[in-house]
Write an enzyme that holds these catalytic residues in place. Structure first.
Site, PDB file in Angstrom:
ATOM      1  N   HIS A 167       0.684   4.616   4.465  1.00 36.88           N
ATOM      2  CA  HIS A 167       0.145   5.114   3.200  1.00 36.88           C
ATOM      3  C   HIS A 167       0.611   6.545   2.953  1.00 36.88           C
ATOM      4  CE1 HIS A 167      -3.479   2.167   3.776  1.00 36.88           C
ATOM      5  NE2 HIS A 167      -2.334   1.538   3.604  1.00 36.88           N
TER       6      HIS A 167
ATOM      7  N   SER B 194       0.808  -1.219   0.000  1.00 31.27           N
ATOM      8  CA  SER B 194       0.000   0.000   0.000  1.00 31.27           C
ATOM      9  C   SER B 194       0.840   1.268   0.000  1.00 31.27           C
ATOM     10  CB  SER B 194      -0.960   0.014   1.194  1.00 31.27           C
ATOM     11  OG  SER B 194      -1.802  -1.104   1.168  1.00 31.27           O
TER      12      SER B 194
END
Length: 197
Positions: free
Chosen positions: A173, A116
Protein backbone atom coordinates in the site's frame (compact mmCIF):
# COMPACT_ATOMS: atom_id res chain seq x y z
CA UNK A 1 -24.50 10.70 -11.41
CA UNK A 2 -22.05 11.16 -14.31
CA UNK A 3 -21.18 8.08 -16.36
CA UNK A 4 -17.94 6.30 -15.57
CA UNK A 5 -14.96 7.11 -17.80
CA UNK A 6 -13.71 4.37 -20.08
CA UNK A 7 -10.65 3.02 -18.22
CA UNK A 8 -12.29 3.10 -14.80
CA UNK A 9 -15.31 1.21 -16.12
CA UNK A 10 -13.11 -1.37 -17.87
CA UNK A 11 -11.03 -1.99 -14.73
CA UNK A 12 -14.11 -2.40 -12.56
CA UNK A 13 -15.59 -4.97 -14.94
CA UNK A 14 -12.27 -6.71 -15.56
CA UNK A 15 -11.45 -7.13 -11.85
CA UNK A 16 -14.93 -8.52 -11.17
CA UNK A 17 -14.51 -10.93 -14.11
CA UNK A 18 -11.09 -12.08 -12.89
CA UNK A 19 -12.53 -12.61 -9.41
CA UNK A 20 -15.21 -14.91 -10.90
CA UNK A 21 -12.44 -16.90 -12.63
CA UNK A 22 -10.60 -17.09 -9.30
CA UNK A 23 -13.68 -18.61 -7.69
CA UNK A 24 -13.68 -21.34 -10.34
CA UNK A 25 -9.91 -21.98 -10.52
CA UNK A 26 -8.34 -20.49 -7.37
CA UNK A 27 -5.12 -22.56 -7.14
CA UNK A 28 -4.26 -22.20 -10.84
CA UNK A 29 -4.93 -18.47 -11.07
CA UNK A 30 -3.07 -17.61 -7.87
CA UNK A 31 -0.13 -19.90 -8.64
CA UNK A 32 0.54 -18.18 -11.96
CA UNK A 33 -0.69 -14.62 -11.46
CA UNK A 34 -0.38 -13.65 -7.78
CA UNK A 35 2.84 -11.86 -6.75
CA UNK A 36 5.01 -14.55 -5.19
CA UNK A 37 8.12 -13.61 -3.16
CA UNK A 38 11.46 -13.94 -4.92
CA UNK A 39 12.58 -16.68 -2.54
CA UNK A 40 9.42 -18.75 -3.00
CA UNK A 41 10.55 -20.30 -6.29
CA UNK A 42 7.20 -19.30 -7.83
CA UNK A 43 7.98 -15.73 -8.84
CA UNK A 44 7.50 -14.85 -12.52
CA UNK A 45 8.18 -11.39 -14.01
CA UNK A 46 4.61 -10.80 -15.23
CA UNK A 47 3.33 -11.08 -11.66
CA UNK A 48 4.39 -7.48 -10.93
CA UNK A 49 1.36 -6.51 -13.05
CA UNK A 50 -1.08 -9.42 -12.87
CA UNK A 51 -1.31 -9.54 -9.06
CA UNK A 52 -3.22 -6.24 -9.09
CA UNK A 53 -6.21 -7.83 -10.83
CA UNK A 54 -6.63 -10.61 -8.26
CA UNK A 55 -8.42 -10.37 -4.91
CA UNK A 56 -8.47 -12.52 -1.80
CA UNK A 57 -12.21 -12.39 -1.13
CA UNK A 58 -15.36 -10.44 -1.90
CA UNK A 59 -14.70 -7.77 0.77
CA UNK A 60 -11.21 -7.17 -0.60
CA UNK A 61 -12.65 -6.75 -4.09
CA UNK A 62 -15.50 -4.54 -2.87
CA UNK A 63 -13.31 -2.01 -1.07
CA UNK A 64 -10.77 -1.79 -3.88
CA UNK A 65 -13.46 -1.29 -6.49
CA UNK A 66 -15.18 1.28 -4.27
CA UNK A 67 -11.90 3.22 -4.03
CA UNK A 68 -11.39 2.93 -7.81
CA UNK A 69 -14.89 4.30 -8.39
CA UNK A 70 -14.63 7.08 -5.76
CA UNK A 71 -11.18 8.40 -6.65
CA UNK A 72 -10.29 6.93 -10.03
CA UNK A 73 -13.27 8.19 -12.01
CA UNK A 74 -12.67 11.82 -11.15
CA UNK A 75 -8.92 11.57 -11.66
CA UNK A 76 -9.38 9.90 -15.06
CA UNK A 77 -11.74 12.69 -16.13
CA UNK A 78 -9.09 15.23 -15.13
CA UNK A 79 -6.04 13.49 -16.63
CA UNK A 80 -7.50 11.52 -19.50
CA UNK A 81 -7.15 7.81 -20.17
CA UNK A 82 -3.46 7.70 -21.18
CA UNK A 83 -2.09 9.53 -18.16
CA UNK A 84 -4.49 7.67 -15.86
CA UNK A 85 -3.18 4.30 -17.11
CA UNK A 86 0.44 5.46 -16.72
CA UNK A 87 -0.29 6.49 -13.15
CA UNK A 88 -1.96 3.18 -12.26
CA UNK A 89 0.98 1.27 -13.74
CA UNK A 90 3.48 3.34 -11.74
CA UNK A 91 1.54 2.78 -8.51
CA UNK A 92 1.02 -0.95 -9.10
CA UNK A 93 4.62 -1.66 -10.10
CA UNK A 94 6.06 0.40 -7.24
CA UNK A 95 3.76 -1.45 -4.82
CA UNK A 96 4.97 -4.79 -6.22
CA UNK A 97 8.66 -3.86 -5.98
CA UNK A 98 8.36 -2.58 -2.41
CA UNK A 99 6.42 -5.71 -1.43
CA UNK A 100 9.02 -7.97 -3.06
CA UNK A 101 11.75 -6.19 -1.13
CA UNK A 102 9.81 -6.44 2.13
CA UNK A 103 9.00 -10.14 1.75
CA UNK A 104 12.66 -10.82 0.91
CA UNK A 105 13.73 -8.94 4.04
CA UNK A 106 11.39 -10.79 6.40
CA UNK A 107 11.65 -14.15 4.62
CA UNK A 108 7.96 -14.44 3.81
CA UNK A 109 6.80 -16.95 1.19
CA UNK A 110 3.16 -15.82 1.07
CA UNK A 111 1.80 -14.36 -2.18
CA UNK A 112 0.39 -10.84 -2.58
CA UNK A 113 -2.71 -10.00 -4.57
CA UNK A 114 -5.11 -7.11 -5.01
CA UNK A 115 -5.44 -3.66 -6.53
CA UNK A 116 -4.73 -1.98 -3.18
CA UNK A 117 -1.35 -0.60 -4.28
CA UNK A 118 -3.01 1.13 -7.23
CA UNK A 119 -5.95 2.38 -5.16
CA UNK A 120 -3.64 3.78 -2.48
CA UNK A 121 -1.81 5.57 -5.28
CA UNK A 122 -5.15 7.01 -6.41
CA UNK A 123 -5.93 8.04 -2.84
CA UNK A 124 -2.63 9.92 -2.65
CA UNK A 125 -3.25 11.57 -6.03
CA UNK A 126 -6.71 12.67 -4.91
CA UNK A 127 -5.20 14.21 -1.78
CA UNK A 128 -2.58 16.05 -3.83
CA UNK A 129 -5.00 17.25 -6.50
CA UNK A 130 -7.95 18.09 -4.23
CA UNK A 131 -6.37 18.63 -0.78
CA UNK A 132 -9.29 20.57 0.68
CA UNK A 133 -12.07 18.37 -0.71
CA UNK A 134 -14.11 16.82 2.10
CA UNK A 135 -14.16 13.01 2.29
CA UNK A 136 -16.54 11.10 4.53
CA UNK A 137 -15.17 8.04 6.28
CA UNK A 138 -17.43 5.00 6.24
CA UNK A 139 -16.61 3.74 9.74
CA UNK A 140 -16.82 5.93 11.73
CA UNK A 141 -18.72 8.49 9.57
CA UNK A 142 -16.37 11.46 10.12
CA UNK A 143 -15.88 14.14 7.44
CA UNK A 144 -12.32 15.35 6.87
CA UNK A 145 -10.23 17.08 4.24
CA UNK A 146 -8.59 14.81 1.68
CA UNK A 147 -5.06 15.84 2.69
CA UNK A 148 -5.66 14.71 6.28
CA UNK A 149 -7.42 11.55 5.11
CA UNK A 150 -4.38 10.59 3.03
CA UNK A 151 -1.96 11.39 5.86
CA UNK A 152 -3.91 9.29 8.37
CA UNK A 153 -4.14 6.33 6.00
CA UNK A 154 -0.44 6.52 5.16
CA UNK A 155 0.59 6.71 8.82
CA UNK A 156 -1.75 3.84 9.70
CA UNK A 157 -0.25 1.62 6.99
CA UNK A 158 3.29 2.40 8.16
CA UNK A 159 2.49 1.61 11.79
CA UNK A 160 0.64 -1.60 10.92
CA UNK A 161 3.44 -2.71 8.61
CA UNK A 162 6.12 -2.16 11.26
CA UNK A 163 4.08 -3.95 13.95
CA UNK A 164 4.38 -7.24 12.11
CA UNK A 165 2.63 -9.75 9.86
CA UNK A 166 -1.14 -9.37 9.66
CA UNK A 167 -1.98 -11.01 6.34
CA UNK A 168 -2.29 -7.53 4.76
CA UNK A 169 0.41 -6.13 2.47
CA UNK A 170 0.83 -2.78 4.24
CA UNK A 171 4.13 -2.04 2.53
CA UNK A 172 2.56 -2.68 -0.87
CA UNK A 173 0.00 0.00 0.00
CA UNK A 174 2.79 2.39 0.93
CA UNK A 175 4.65 1.42 -2.24
CA UNK A 176 1.60 2.34 -4.29
CA UNK A 177 1.48 5.73 -2.61
CA UNK A 178 5.20 6.22 -3.23
CA UNK A 179 4.92 5.25 -6.89
CA UNK A 180 1.99 7.62 -7.38
CA UNK A 181 3.80 10.44 -5.59
CA UNK A 182 6.93 10.01 -7.73
CA UNK A 183 4.86 9.89 -10.93
CA UNK A 184 3.18 13.18 -10.10
CA UNK A 185 6.54 14.73 -9.21
CA UNK A 186 7.95 13.47 -12.53
CA UNK A 187 5.10 15.02 -14.51
CA UNK A 188 5.57 18.30 -12.65
CA UNK A 189 9.34 18.29 -13.16
CA UNK A 190 9.91 18.44 -9.39
CA UNK A 191 12.67 16.92 -7.25
CA UNK A 192 14.07 14.27 -7.60
CA UNK A 193 13.41 14.76 -11.33
CA UNK A 194 14.83 17.52 -13.47
CA UNK A 195 12.38 20.12 -14.76
CA UNK A 196 10.89 19.04 -18.07
CA UNK A 197 10.75 21.43 -21.02
Amino acid sequence: MPSLPQVTKFLLLFCVGVFCVQLLLPPVVELWFALWPLQSGRFMPWQVLTYAFLHGDFTHLLFNMLALWMFGAEIERLWGAKRFIQFLLASSIAAALIQLGWTLLIGSRAPTLGASGATYGLLLAFGMLFPNRTIMLLIPPIPMKAKYFVGIFGAFELVMGVLGPSGIAHFAHLGGMLGGFLMIRYWRGQTPFSRRR
